[in-house]
Design a protein around this motif. Structure first.
Motif, PDB file in Angstrom:
ATOM      1  N   ILE A  31      11.331  90.696  41.260  1.00 14.80           N
ATOM      2  CA  ILE A  31      11.323  89.565  40.327  1.00 14.80           C
ATOM      3  C   ILE A  31      12.719  88.967  40.226  1.00 14.80           C
ATOM      4  O   ILE A  31      13.709  89.688  40.103  1.00 14.80           O
ATOM      5  CB  ILE A  31      10.842  90.019  38.929  1.00 14.80           C
ATOM      6  CG1 ILE A  31       9.393  90.487  38.998  1.00 14.80           C
ATOM      7  CG2 ILE A  31      11.030  88.917  37.898  1.00 14.80           C
ATOM      8  CD1 ILE A  31       8.913  91.156  37.733  1.00 14.80           C
ATOM      9  N   ARG A  32      12.806  87.660  40.264  1.00 12.20           N
ATOM     10  CA  ARG A  32      14.044  86.950  39.984  1.00 12.20           C
ATOM     11  C   ARG A  32      13.772  86.028  38.811  1.00 12.20           C
ATOM     12  O   ARG A  32      12.816  85.252  38.832  1.00 12.20           O
ATOM     13  CB  ARG A  32      14.529  86.113  41.180  1.00 12.20           C
ATOM     14  CG  ARG A  32      15.038  86.922  42.335  1.00 12.20           C
ATOM     15  CD  ARG A  32      16.373  87.607  41.997  1.00 12.20           C
ATOM     16  NE  ARG A  32      16.787  88.507  43.037  1.00 12.20           N
ATOM     17  CZ  ARG A  32      16.519  89.812  43.059  1.00 12.20           C
ATOM     18  NH1 ARG A  32      15.813  90.366  42.103  1.00 12.20           N
ATOM     19  NH2 ARG A  32      16.933  90.567  44.029  1.00 12.20           N
ATOM     20  N   ILE A  33      14.590  86.113  37.800  1.00 13.17           N
ATOM     21  CA  ILE A  33      14.420  85.285  36.614  1.00 13.17           C
ATOM     22  C   ILE A  33      15.034  83.913  36.907  1.00 13.17           C
ATOM     23  O   ILE A  33      16.246  83.816  37.130  1.00 13.17           O
ATOM     24  CB  ILE A  33      15.080  85.930  35.376  1.00 13.17           C
ATOM     25  CG1 ILE A  33      14.466  87.303  35.119  1.00 13.17           C
ATOM     26  CG2 ILE A  33      14.945  85.017  34.161  1.00 13.17           C
ATOM     27  CD1 ILE A  33      15.183  88.122  34.072  1.00 13.17           C
ATOM     28  N   ARG A  38      23.433  84.837  38.126  1.00  9.61           N
ATOM     29  CA  ARG A  38      23.684  86.254  38.325  1.00  9.61           C
ATOM     30  C   ARG A  38      24.535  86.778  37.176  1.00  9.61           C
ATOM     31  O   ARG A  38      25.555  86.204  36.828  1.00  9.61           O
ATOM     32  CB  ARG A  38      24.405  86.427  39.665  1.00  9.61           C
ATOM     33  CG  ARG A  38      24.747  87.827  40.033  1.00  9.61           C
ATOM     34  CD  ARG A  38      25.419  87.858  41.391  1.00  9.61           C
ATOM     35  NE  ARG A  38      26.711  87.207  41.369  1.00  9.61           N
ATOM     36  CZ  ARG A  38      27.838  87.795  41.020  1.00  9.61           C
ATOM     37  NH1 ARG A  38      27.842  89.053  40.648  1.00  9.61           N
ATOM     38  NH2 ARG A  38      28.974  87.136  41.023  1.00  9.61           N
ATOM     39  N   LEU A  39      24.095  87.853  36.571  1.00 12.08           N
ATOM     40  CA  LEU A  39      24.807  88.463  35.447  1.00 12.08           C
ATOM     41  C   LEU A  39      25.876  89.412  35.983  1.00 12.08           C
ATOM     42  O   LEU A  39      25.819  90.627  35.802  1.00 12.08           O
ATOM     43  CB  LEU A  39      23.826  89.185  34.521  1.00 12.08           C
ATOM     44  CG  LEU A  39      22.717  88.315  33.916  1.00 12.08           C
ATOM     45  CD1 LEU A  39      21.720  89.163  33.141  1.00 12.08           C
ATOM     46  CD2 LEU A  39      23.310  87.232  33.037  1.00 12.08           C
ATOM     47  N   GLY A  40      26.862  88.832  36.672  1.00 11.68           N
ATOM     48  CA  GLY A  40      27.881  89.607  37.378  1.00 11.68           C
ATOM     49  C   GLY A  40      28.771  90.462  36.507  1.00 11.68           C
ATOM     50  O   GLY A  40      29.440  91.363  37.008  1.00 11.68           O
ATOM     51  N   PHE A  41      28.761  90.220  35.212  1.00  6.35           N
ATOM     52  CA  PHE A  41      29.586  91.022  34.313  1.00  6.35           C
ATOM     53  C   PHE A  41      28.933  92.372  33.989  1.00  6.35           C
ATOM     54  O   PHE A  41      29.585  93.258  33.439  1.00  6.35           O
ATOM     55  CB  PHE A  41      29.857  90.255  33.005  1.00  6.35           C
ATOM     56  CG  PHE A  41      28.621  89.987  32.191  1.00  6.35           C
ATOM     57  CD1 PHE A  41      28.226  90.870  31.200  1.00  6.35           C
ATOM     58  CD2 PHE A  41      27.837  88.858  32.441  1.00  6.35           C
ATOM     59  CE1 PHE A  41      27.075  90.629  30.453  1.00  6.35           C
ATOM     60  CE2 PHE A  41      26.696  88.609  31.696  1.00  6.35           C
ATOM     61  CZ  PHE A  41      26.307  89.496  30.702  1.00  6.35           C
ATOM     62  N   LEU A  42      27.649  92.551  34.342  1.00  6.63           N
ATOM     63  CA  LEU A  42      26.941  93.771  33.948  1.00  6.63           C
ATOM     64  C   LEU A  42      27.294  95.032  34.749  1.00  6.63           C
ATOM     65  O   LEU A  42      27.352  96.115  34.154  1.00  6.63           O
ATOM     66  CB  LEU A  42      25.426  93.542  33.989  1.00  6.63           C
ATOM     67  CG  LEU A  42      24.861  92.668  32.878  1.00  6.63           C
ATOM     68  CD1 LEU A  42      23.342  92.506  33.043  1.00  6.63           C
ATOM     69  CD2 LEU A  42      25.189  93.222  31.513  1.00  6.63           C
ATOM     70  N   HIS A  94      19.789  93.208  38.327  1.00  9.34           N
ATOM     71  CA  HIS A  94      19.069  93.071  39.594  1.00  9.34           C
ATOM     72  C   HIS A  94      17.932  92.054  39.532  1.00  9.34           C
ATOM     73  O   HIS A  94      17.461  91.596  40.569  1.00  9.34           O
ATOM     74  CB  HIS A  94      18.598  94.437  40.089  1.00  9.34           C
ATOM     75  CG  HIS A  94      19.736  95.234  40.644  1.00  9.34           C
ATOM     76  ND1 HIS A  94      20.279  94.998  41.872  1.00  9.34           N
ATOM     77  CD2 HIS A  94      20.470  96.226  40.095  1.00  9.34           C
ATOM     78  CE1 HIS A  94      21.291  95.818  42.082  1.00  9.34           C
ATOM     79  NE2 HIS A  94      21.427  96.573  41.012  1.00  9.34           N
ATOM     80  N   ALA A  95      17.536  91.681  38.318  1.00 11.59           N
ATOM     81  CA  ALA A  95      16.526  90.622  38.175  1.00 11.59           C
ATOM     82  C   ALA A  95      17.164  89.242  38.288  1.00 11.59           C
ATOM     83  O   ALA A  95      16.461  88.238  38.362  1.00 11.59           O
ATOM     84  CB  ALA A  95      15.796  90.756  36.848  1.00 11.59           C
ATOM     85  N   THR A  96      18.496  89.201  38.316  1.00 10.63           N
ATOM     86  CA  THR A  96      19.192  87.918  38.391  1.00 10.63           C
ATOM     87  C   THR A  96      20.106  87.804  39.602  1.00 10.63           C
ATOM     88  O   THR A  96      20.775  86.787  39.769  1.00 10.63           O
ATOM     89  CB  THR A  96      20.039  87.686  37.118  1.00 10.63           C
ATOM     90  OG1 THR A  96      21.023  88.713  37.019  1.00 10.63           O
ATOM     91  CG2 THR A  96      19.161  87.668  35.872  1.00 10.63           C
ATOM     92  N   ALA A  97      20.160  88.840  40.440  1.00  9.01           N
ATOM     93  CA  ALA A  97      21.093  88.833  41.568  1.00  9.01           C
ATOM     94  C   ALA A  97      20.443  89.423  42.810  1.00  9.01           C
ATOM     95  O   ALA A  97      19.622  90.336  42.713  1.00  9.01           O
ATOM     96  CB  ALA A  97      22.339  89.637  41.214  1.00  9.01           C
ATOM     97  N   ASP A  98      20.826  88.893  43.955  1.00 12.57           N
ATOM     98  CA  ASP A  98      20.398  89.495  45.205  1.00 12.57           C
ATOM     99  C   ASP A  98      21.192  90.780  45.425  1.00 12.57           C
ATOM    100  O   ASP A  98      22.284  90.953  44.867  1.00 12.57           O
ATOM    101  CB  ASP A  98      20.633  88.533  46.376  1.00 12.57           C
ATOM    102  CG  ASP A  98      19.726  87.324  46.301  1.00 12.57           C
ATOM    103  OD1 ASP A  98      18.586  87.465  45.814  1.00 12.57           O
ATOM    104  OD2 ASP A  98      20.158  86.227  46.722  1.00 12.57           O
ATOM    105  N   ALA A  99      20.654  91.660  46.238  1.00  4.16           N
ATOM    106  CA  ALA A  99      21.324  92.928  46.519  1.00  4.16           C
ATOM    107  C   ALA A  99      22.659  92.661  47.219  1.00  4.16           C
ATOM    108  O   ALA A  99      22.775  91.761  48.048  1.00  4.16           O
ATOM    109  CB  ALA A  99      20.438  93.809  47.390  1.00  4.16           C
ATOM    110  N   THR A 100      23.652  93.436  46.846  1.00  2.00           N
ATOM    111  CA  THR A 100      24.963  93.367  47.485  1.00  2.00           C
ATOM    112  C   THR A 100      24.964  94.342  48.649  1.00  2.00           C
ATOM    113  O   THR A 100      24.486  95.469  48.524  1.00  2.00           O
ATOM    114  CB  THR A 100      26.060  93.742  46.459  1.00  2.00           C
ATOM    115  OG1 THR A 100      25.986  92.827  45.369  1.00  2.00           O
ATOM    116  CG2 THR A 100      27.437  93.703  47.077  1.00  2.00           C
TER     117      THR A 100
END
Length: 190
Positions: A31-33, A38-42, A94-100
């Protein structure tokens, strides 16, 4: 309700949670919201929850060995709360970002030959830690829940028997989560 009925109900809940949590996390990865960047601060926050959980687990064991049941219980409850917080933050990220991708120094989503050469054998260590972290994070759920339920039901001998397995599993999952984060963090998109 009598004790066997309560324990039966608790065991059903443990089975349900031990099944539903990993399946829900796996499903949420698909799922992608929309509309949320991307919530990169998390990641540093959820890695910190793992680090603090590791310290709390060690503290809890030290306290119970000293006979301080109250501090032990508080530390375990705090570690459980932080583990739940970790899970929520991890899923949100991970619901807001692609895998690194480990080693993707130019952030293009591809680890090319030059990048592979740069990371070398470190990739094997990273993927070993990541794989064992993921697998044991699934395995540890019923261990934590069973250990906790035995304690709240005052079945301390049974609690101690399983806790000697739960502690190292949970500590490994928490600590390896920190190491995995530290290893992947240079490759998070800026």
């Amino acid at each position: 309700m009598n004790q066997p009925s309560i324990e039966k109900k608790q065991n059903r809940i443990i089975i349900i949670l031990s099944t539903v949590i990993p399946l829900a996390v796996a499903a949420l990865f698909t799922i992608r919201i929309p509309g949320i960047d991307r919530l990169g601060f998390l990641p540093p926050i959820y890695a910190s929850t793992n680090a603090i959980t590791s310290l709390l687990l060690i503290f809890a064991v030290i306290q119970i060995k000293k006979g301080n049941r109250i501090l032990h219980e508080r530390a375990i409850k705090a570690a459980m709360m932080l583990s739940i917080l970790f899970l929520l933050l991890y899923v949100a990220y991970h619901a807001t970002a692609d895998a690194t991708k480990f080693g993707d120094a130019n952030y293009d989503g591809i680890v090319d030959t030059t990048e592979k050469l740069a990371i070398g054998a470190t990739a094997y260590l990273y993927y070993f830690l990541l794989l064992t972290h993921i697998l044991l994070s699934i395995v540890v759920i019923p261990f934590v829940l069973i250990t906790y339920v035995r304690a709240i039901n005052n079945k301390f001998e049974q609690h101690k028997k399983i806790a000697k397995y739960t502690f190292p599993l949970w500590l490994y999952v928490a600590a390896s989560g920190v190491v995995v984060y530290l290893m992947i963090s240079p490759y998070y998109p800026i």
